[in-house]
Design a protein around this motif. Structure first.
Motif, PDB file in Angstrom:
ATOM      1  N   SER A   1       1.242  12.370  -0.983  1.00 12.90           N
ATOM      2  CA  SER A   1       2.214  12.930  -1.915  1.00 12.90           C
ATOM      3  C   SER A   1       3.608  12.570  -1.399  1.00 12.90           C
ATOM      4  CB  SER A   1       2.047  14.444  -2.050  1.00 12.90           C
ATOM      5  OG  SER A   1       2.180  15.079  -0.803  1.00 12.90           O
ATOM      6  N   PRO A   2       4.615  12.579  -2.252  1.00 13.03           N
ATOM      7  CA  PRO A   2       5.950  12.110  -1.838  1.00 13.03           C
ATOM      8  C   PRO A   2       6.562  12.932  -0.716  1.00 13.03           C
ATOM      9  CG  PRO A   2       5.774  12.149  -4.220  1.00 13.03           C
ATOM     10  CD  PRO A   2       4.557  12.841  -3.705  1.00 13.03           C
ATOM     11  N   VAL A   3       7.184  12.221   0.230  1.00 16.16           N
ATOM     12  CA  VAL A   3       7.982  12.836   1.291  1.00 16.16           C
ATOM     13  C   VAL A   3       9.379  12.241   1.226  1.00 16.16           C
ATOM     14  CG1 VAL A   3       6.061  13.361   2.829  1.00 16.16           C
ATOM     15  CG2 VAL A   3       7.162  11.121   2.974  1.00 16.16           C
ATOM     16  N   THR A   4      10.340  13.006   1.644  1.00  8.69           N
ATOM     17  CA  THR A   4      11.725  12.545   1.590  1.00  8.69           C
ATOM     18  C   THR A   4      11.990  11.499   2.667  1.00  8.69           C
ATOM     19  OG1 THR A   4      12.354  14.774   0.899  1.00  8.69           O
ATOM     20  CG2 THR A   4      14.130  13.288   1.565  1.00  8.69           C
TER      21      THR A   4
ATOM     22  N   LEU B   1       7.281   4.535   5.347  1.00  8.47           N
ATOM     23  CA  LEU B   1       7.704   5.606   4.453  1.00  8.47           C
ATOM     24  C   LEU B   1       9.080   6.158   4.821  1.00  8.47           C
ATOM     25  CD1 LEU B   1       4.423   7.642   3.842  1.00  8.47           C
ATOM     26  CD2 LEU B   1       5.281   5.588   2.680  1.00  8.47           C
ATOM     27  N   GLY B   2       9.538   5.870   6.017  1.00  9.59           N
ATOM     28  CA  GLY B   2      10.876   6.293   6.401  1.00  9.59           C
ATOM     29  C   GLY B   2      11.025   7.786   6.627  1.00  9.59           C
ATOM     30  N   ASP B   3       9.910   8.457   6.955  1.00 11.24           N
ATOM     31  CA  ASP B   3       9.966   9.903   7.195  1.00 11.24           C
ATOM     32  C   ASP B   3       9.895  10.237   8.675  1.00 11.24           C
ATOM     33  OD1 ASP B   3       7.285   9.260   7.635  1.00 11.24           O
ATOM     34  OD2 ASP B   3       6.530  11.113   6.721  1.00 11.24           O
ATOM     35  N   ASP B   4      10.152   9.225   9.500  1.00 15.29           N
ATOM     36  CA  ASP B   4      10.186   9.373  10.960  1.00 15.29           C
ATOM     37  C   ASP B   4       8.813   9.678  11.545  1.00 15.29           C
ATOM     38  OD1 ASP B   4      11.723   8.999  13.225  1.00 15.29           O
ATOM     39  OD2 ASP B   4      12.218  11.128  13.442  1.00 15.29           O
TER      40      ASP B   4
ATOM     41  N   TYR C   1      12.263   9.093  -2.076  1.00 15.40           N
ATOM     42  CA  TYR C   1      10.955   9.572  -1.625  1.00 15.40           C
ATOM     43  C   TYR C   1      10.039   8.386  -1.354  1.00 15.40           C
ATOM     44  CZ  TYR C   1      12.302  14.205  -3.374  1.00 15.40           C
ATOM     45  OH  TYR C   1      12.938  15.404  -3.600  1.00 15.40           O
ATOM     46  N   ALA C   2       8.990   8.633  -0.576  1.00 13.40           N
ATOM     47  CA  ALA C   2       8.004   7.598  -0.272  1.00 13.40           C
ATOM     48  C   ALA C   2       6.641   8.238  -0.104  1.00 13.40           C
ATOM     49  CB  ALA C   2       8.394   6.845   0.996  1.00 13.40           C
TER      50      ALA C   2
ATOM     51  N   TYR D   1       0.818  -1.213   0.000  1.00 11.08           N
ATOM     52  CA  TYR D   1       0.000   0.000   0.000  1.00 11.08           C
ATOM     53  C   TYR D   1       0.854   1.267   0.000  1.00 11.08           C
ATOM     54  CZ  TYR D   1      -3.642  -3.260   1.620  1.00 11.08           C
ATOM     55  OH  TYR D   1      -4.510  -4.324   1.743  1.00 11.08           O
ATOM     56  N   HIS D   2       2.143   1.118  -0.258  1.00 10.48           N
ATOM     57  CA  HIS D   2       3.025   2.285  -0.250  1.00 10.48           C
ATOM     58  C   HIS D   2       4.001   2.187  -1.417  1.00 10.48           C
ATOM     59  CE1 HIS D   2       6.022  -0.446   1.450  1.00 10.48           C
ATOM     60  NE2 HIS D   2       6.940   0.502   1.323  1.00 10.48           N
ATOM     61  N   ASN D   3       4.691   3.282  -1.654  1.00 14.62           N
ATOM     62  CA  ASN D   3       5.614   3.340  -2.778  1.00 14.62           C
ATOM     63  C   ASN D   3       6.914   4.018  -2.392  1.00 14.62           C
ATOM     64  OD1 ASN D   3       3.602   2.428  -4.828  1.00 14.62           O
ATOM     65  ND2 ASN D   3       2.621   4.330  -4.226  1.00 14.62           N
ATOM     66  N   LEU D   4       7.946   3.670  -3.129  1.00 14.72           N
ATOM     67  CA  LEU D   4       9.243   4.306  -3.000  1.00 14.72           C
ATOM     68  C   LEU D   4       9.698   4.759  -4.375  1.00 14.72           C
ATOM     69  CD1 LEU D   4      11.034   1.641  -0.759  1.00 14.72           C
ATOM     70  CD2 LEU D   4       9.908   3.735   0.007  1.00 14.72           C
TER      71      LEU D   4
END
Length: 219
Positions: free
Chosen positions: A88-91, A78-81, A68-69, A56-59
């Motif tokens: 929308s993409p986050v780093t 997503l690895g965005d802490d 981005y994720a 259900y997620h993307n990289l």
């Protein structure tokens, strides 16, 4: 790249598109509305080099090496802490700007830098992050243990992970209930173990739900 109910694609001009189910924002178009034809992944990023669709997620990685994720984020996948879904993409955090590839699993993510270091984040119930721990989820990248610094590719499966070094050695870690780690056991592993068989010239691997595939170069 095909996820569970959604799809991703990148053009040779570096534009990313997505279509399909969007209940967690996995299309990355800033909405949660399902789309039956391609929509642009938002964020004004026009230099995508690759994308990987998970459950259900993307990289995605740009040609500048930034990862981005977007989408589902309950396990920190997503690895965005955070553990907040993103439409929308986050780093991906950690200050790493030299990602060469990424792979999205069911609820965990993997990435490799151009220096050959492998990282993982997200769900870790089966040790699929490969950081030597289990049941401790990580919402930002942690290093895959084992002192291996020459990873060439990685592949995230359902609850397990695979990787190959630039010398052709294959490793696996995580859930092993069906023997998918290829170490001749069915015991899960929280750090990389060598895929058995005496093969030292693997060129690629692919992680499925509960089975694995690999190709080695004939000598």
């Amino acid at each position: 790249s095909a996820g569970r109910y959604h799809s991703l694609g990148v053009t040779d001009a570096g534009v990313a598109y997505a279509w399909g189910r969007n209940n967690y924002g996995q299309l990355g178009d800033g909405t949660t509305a399902t789309k039956s034809s391609p929509v642009t992944v938002v964020g004004d990023i026009t230099n995508w080099s690759l994308v990987s669709a998970g459950r259900y997620h993307n990289l995605g990685v740009t040609d500048a090496g930034v990862a981005y994720a977007w989408g589902y984020n309950v396990y920190g996948v997503l690895g965005d802490d955070t553990t907040v879904n993103k439409s929308s993409p986050v780093t991906v955090v950690g200050g790493i700007t030299n990602w060469s590839s990424v792979s999205a699993g069911s609820y965990h993510s993997l990435g490799v830098t151009d220096a050959g270091v492998a990282y993982a984040w997200g769900d870790n119930d089966y040790g699929q992050l490969g950081d030597g721990s289990q049941y401790v989820n990580k919402s930002s990248p942690v290093t895959v243990v084992g002192g291996i610094t020459n990873w060439s590719l990685i592949a995230a499966g359902f609850y397990y992970s695979l990787g190959v070094t630039d010398t052709g050695v294959a490793y696996a870690w995580g859930d092993n209930s069906s023997g998918q780690l290829g170490d001749n056991t069915t015991a899960s592993k929280s750090s990389p173990v060598t895929v058995v068989g005496g093969i030292t010239n693997w060129s690629s691997v692919s992680a499925g739900g509960y089975h694995s595939l690999g190709i080695f170069t004939q000598e």
